[in-house]
Design a protein around this motif. Structure first.
Motif, mmCIF file in Angstrom:
data_model
loop_
_atom_site.group_PDB
_atom_site.id
_atom_site.type_symbol
_atom_site.label_atom_id
_atom_site.label_comp_id
_atom_site.label_asym_id
_atom_site.label_seq_id
_atom_site.Cartn_x
_atom_site.Cartn_y
_atom_site.Cartn_z
ATOM 1 N N ALA A 1 10.126 21.089 -13.287
ATOM 2 C CA ALA A 1 9.210 22.226 -13.400
ATOM 3 C C ALA A 1 7.952 21.875 -14.194
ATOM 4 O O ALA A 1 6.917 22.541 -14.061
ATOM 5 N N ASP A 2 8.042 20.849 -15.032
ATOM 6 C CA ASP A 2 6.877 20.426 -15.830
ATOM 7 C C ASP A 2 6.067 19.324 -15.139
ATOM 8 O O ASP A 2 5.197 18.706 -15.753
ATOM 9 N N HIS A 3 6.387 19.060 -13.858
ATOM 10 C CA HIS A 3 5.715 18.054 -13.048
ATOM 11 C C HIS A 3 5.937 16.624 -13.556
ATOM 12 O O HIS A 3 5.116 15.734 -13.324
ATOM 13 N N LYS A 4 7.071 16.421 -14.220
ATOM 14 C CA LYS A 4 7.493 15.065 -14.550
ATOM 15 C C LYS A 4 8.324 14.547 -13.376
ATOM 16 O O LYS A 4 9.170 15.261 -12.851
ATOM 17 N N PHE A 5 8.073 13.300 -12.970
ATOM 18 C CA PHE A 5 8.780 12.785 -11.805
ATOM 19 C C PHE A 5 9.751 11.675 -12.196
ATOM 20 O O PHE A 5 9.538 10.955 -13.174
ATOM 21 N N TYR A 6 10.827 11.567 -11.392
ATOM 22 C CA TYR A 6 11.892 10.607 -11.661
ATOM 23 C C TYR A 6 12.269 9.903 -10.355
ATOM 24 O O TYR A 6 12.405 10.537 -9.311
ATOM 25 N N LEU B 1 0.337 18.419 -6.412
ATOM 26 C CA LEU B 1 -0.067 17.174 -7.068
ATOM 27 C C LEU B 1 -1.569 17.147 -7.352
ATOM 28 O O LEU B 1 -2.380 17.468 -6.491
ATOM 29 N N THR B 2 -1.902 16.758 -8.565
ATOM 30 C CA THR B 2 -3.297 16.502 -8.911
ATOM 31 C C THR B 2 -3.646 15.085 -8.449
ATOM 32 O O THR B 2 -2.745 14.261 -8.233
ATOM 33 N N PRO B 3 -4.926 14.756 -8.317
ATOM 34 C CA PRO B 3 -5.289 13.378 -7.942
ATOM 35 C C PRO B 3 -4.721 12.346 -8.906
ATOM 36 O O PRO B 3 -4.297 11.260 -8.489
ATOM 37 N N GLU B 4 -4.685 12.687 -10.202
ATOM 38 C CA GLU B 4 -4.164 11.754 -11.211
ATOM 39 C C GLU B 4 -2.668 11.518 -11.025
ATOM 40 O O GLU B 4 -2.179 10.379 -11.074
ATOM 41 N N LEU B 5 -1.920 12.619 -10.794
ATOM 42 C CA LEU B 5 -0.481 12.498 -10.608
ATOM 43 C C LEU B 5 -0.163 11.787 -9.292
ATOM 44 O O LEU B 5 0.772 10.974 -9.223
ATOM 45 N N ARG B 6 -0.948 12.054 -8.277
ATOM 46 C CA ARG B 6 -0.770 11.386 -6.980
ATOM 47 C C ARG B 6 -0.946 9.871 -7.143
ATOM 48 O O ARG B 6 -0.161 9.086 -6.606
ATOM 49 N N ASN B 7 -1.948 9.483 -7.867
ATOM 50 C CA ASN B 7 -2.205 8.060 -8.092
ATOM 51 C C ASN B 7 -1.084 7.426 -8.897
ATOM 52 O O ASN B 7 -0.629 6.308 -8.593
ATOM 53 N N LEU C 1 0.832 -1.201 0.000
ATOM 54 C CA LEU C 1 0.000 0.000 0.000
ATOM 55 C C LEU C 1 0.863 1.246 0.000
ATOM 56 O O LEU C 1 1.996 1.230 0.489
ATOM 57 N N HIS C 2 0.321 2.332 -0.553
ATOM 58 C CA HIS C 2 0.995 3.619 -0.400
ATOM 59 C C HIS C 2 0.101 4.544 0.406
ATOM 60 O O HIS C 2 -1.130 4.461 0.352
ATOM 61 N N PHE C 3 0.726 5.409 1.186
ATOM 62 C CA PHE C 3 0.023 6.322 2.075
ATOM 63 C C PHE C 3 0.200 7.769 1.613
ATOM 64 O O PHE C 3 0.410 8.668 2.415
ATOM 65 N N PHE C 4 0.168 7.923 0.285
ATOM 66 C CA PHE C 4 0.237 9.236 -0.355
ATOM 67 C C PHE C 4 1.624 9.868 -0.192
ATOM 68 O O PHE C 4 2.558 9.200 0.227
ATOM 69 N N GLU C 5 1.702 11.147 -0.514
ATOM 70 C CA GLU C 5 3.010 11.778 -0.648
ATOM 71 C C GLU C 5 3.340 12.740 0.486
ATOM 72 O O GLU C 5 2.467 13.168 1.236
ATOM 73 N N ARG C 6 4.639 13.042 0.553
ATOM 74 C CA ARG C 6 5.138 14.099 1.430
ATOM 75 C C ARG C 6 5.984 15.045 0.588
ATOM 76 O O ARG C 6 6.796 14.613 -0.226
#
Length: 480
Positions: free
Chosen positions: A279-284, A246-252, A221-226
């Motif tokens: 800056a473009d909300h791409k995550f790595y 974070l948008t709900p879609e990006l969070r998911n 399970l994940h407990f969302f972000e910090r």
């Protein structure tokens, strides 16, 4: 599990013991001679001295800690964070001695303990990663070749390390050799391994991490972000949950990616998957911390879950008691790490005695604390005194409550990061959510805190003066 030994000190030792006691589990504290009178020693049911103050003669003595556990009929060992918490050999030795290690298996610790091995493990799961090399190197000529291929700026990072050690940002080719040499030297000194890897440096990065928990029955399970972007020297000072961007879609999407990382190394227990976001909300994918994080309280507050309790239940081979869809974000939590550091002097450690030490209290305020008035701050360990956490219905409410709690937190005898925390809470970039890991470099200057202190002193002096003249005026009033 009837008895747990907590192989740590300070606030995290008390934090773990508090949950253990709530679950009816007895606790054993270990301590160095410097911590003989520390609160965590008194909080435990039993306590054993490990040795002299230096950690390599006390808290890092894995074999001695295991012997203490065996002598006292302990069932499990909780490592907290730091010290032996990410030591695969210690985790393995605990299990070989018939004890339960309240954390991941040694295999997962080893894989995720090497940044290159971690990247190799998650590659087949299509986790986004920053462009860079697939091997650790110490060859400067090879570094030049790689840097030209991926383009400047680049990041040199110790393969075996963390906490900002062995890390260098290089924006021009002429600086590469000197920065490479320094990174290798620092990594060798800190971790005994000078190898580094090179990757593209993400400009304007946000540091966002996902809390995960996995049981021995295949559930992750994940407990969302910090949000952990407020840092000094690549180390976190302010954390919050959830992130404001974070948008709900990006969070998911990030949550699913984090559970895949855990799956890649057969993870069990509590862990944190760290990501960089551009800056473009791409995550790595950055790395995985195979332990309970310092900032875990903010996740607990927004989900209503005791993560330490889940750690213990998972270690007892229990099934996680809920599913992903049962977890919801409720409210907003903020955490300030209260370090004994001087924010007016480049955050250098501030050693001394706590002449006055009074904690804030009230609804929505939580303090995970490891010190008390009259104690000396040991020079041997991390200088964190406590974690100040606030919780509100909204981010704005949590910030306002944090500002109020900082004002009520009384510390005399050492300098702390409390004034810096107040500065962050009041800054427009933070309040708007428009900030990144360069916040300190871009916005902070010690003179700002000094000016604020001087203004407070002037206001206090004027108030005293006004009261004095008011008293004088009353004394001169004629009587009937």
């Amino acid at each position: 599990m009837n008895k747990i030994l907590v192989a740590n000190r300070g606030e995290i030792a008390i934090r773990v013991m508090r949950t253990a006691k709530k679950m009816g589990i007895k606790t054993v504290a270990v301590f160095s001679e410097a911590d003989r009178n520390a609160p965590h020693v008194r909080f435990a049911d039993e306590a054993v001295c490990l040795g002299p103050p230096p950690s390599n003669q006390s808290y890092l003595l894995g074999d001695k800690i295991i012997k203490v556990a065996l002598d006292l009929d302990v069932d499990g060992i909780h490592p907290g964070y730091g010290f032996l918490s990410e030591n695969a050999d210690f985790a393995e030795a605990v299990e070989k001695n018939g004890l339960i290690f309240i954390g991941p298996k040694s295999h997962a610790i080893r894989v995720m303990g090497s940044k290159l091995a971690a990247k190799e493990a998650v590659k087949k799961y299509d986790i986004p990663m920053v462009p860079g090399i697939e091997e650790a190197i110490t060859d400067v000529d090879k570094a030049h070749k790689i840097a030209k291929e991926i383009g400047f700026p680049i990041l040199i990072k110790a393969s075996a390390g963390g906490g900002g050690k062995g890390m260098r940002i290089v924006d021009r080719e002429e600086n590469l050799e000197s920065q490479m040499t320094r990174a290798i030297s620092e990594a060798t000194s800190a971790f005994g391994d000078g190898s580094v890897f090179i990757e593209k440096y993400v400009t304007s990065p946000r540091h966002i991490e996902i809390q995960v928990m996995a049981d021995t029955h295949g559930n992750i399970l994940h407990f969302f972000e910090r949000e952990c972007s407020i840092q000094r020297r690549h180390q976190k000072v302010v954390e919050e949950a959830p992130s404001s961007i974070l948008t709900p879609e990006l969070r998911n999407e990030m949550g699913i990616a984090a559970t895949k990382v855990a799956k890649a190394c057969d993870y069990v227990g509590a862990g944190t998957v760290e990501f960089l976001m551009d800056a473009d909300h791409k995550f790595y994918f950055l790395e995985m911390n195979t332990r309970l994080q310092v900032e875990h309280p903010v996740s607990e507050l927004i989900t209503g879950v005791d993560l330490v309790e889940l750690q213990i239940k998972v270690a007892r081979d229990e099934v996680l008691p809920f599913e992903q869809e049962d977890l919801k974000i409720n409210g907003h939590a903020m955490e300030l790490r209260v370090y004994a550091e001087d924010p007016l002097n480049d955050f250098l450690p501030s050693v001394g005695r706590l002449k006055r030490y009074r904690l804030p209290a009230g609804e929505g305020i939580r303090v995970d604390n490891g010190f008390e008035e009259g104690m000396d701050i040991p020079i041997y360990y991390d200088p964190m005194l406590a974690k100040l956490i606030t919780y509100g219905k909204t981010r704005e409410e949590s910030i306002a409550l944090m500002t109020k709690a900082i004002e009520a937190y009384e510390v005399e005898g050492v300098q702390t990061t409390l004034p810096f925390g107040a500065f962050v809470m009041q800054h427009e970039a933070f309040r708007s959510g428009n900030f990144d890991t360069h916040f300190v470099k871009d916005y902070y200057a010690p003179k700002m805190i000094q000016q604020a202190k001087e203004q407070e002193a002037r206001i206090a002096a004027l108030a005293v003066l006004q009261r004095y003249f008011g008293d004088q005026k009353q004394l001169k009033l004629p009587t009937n």
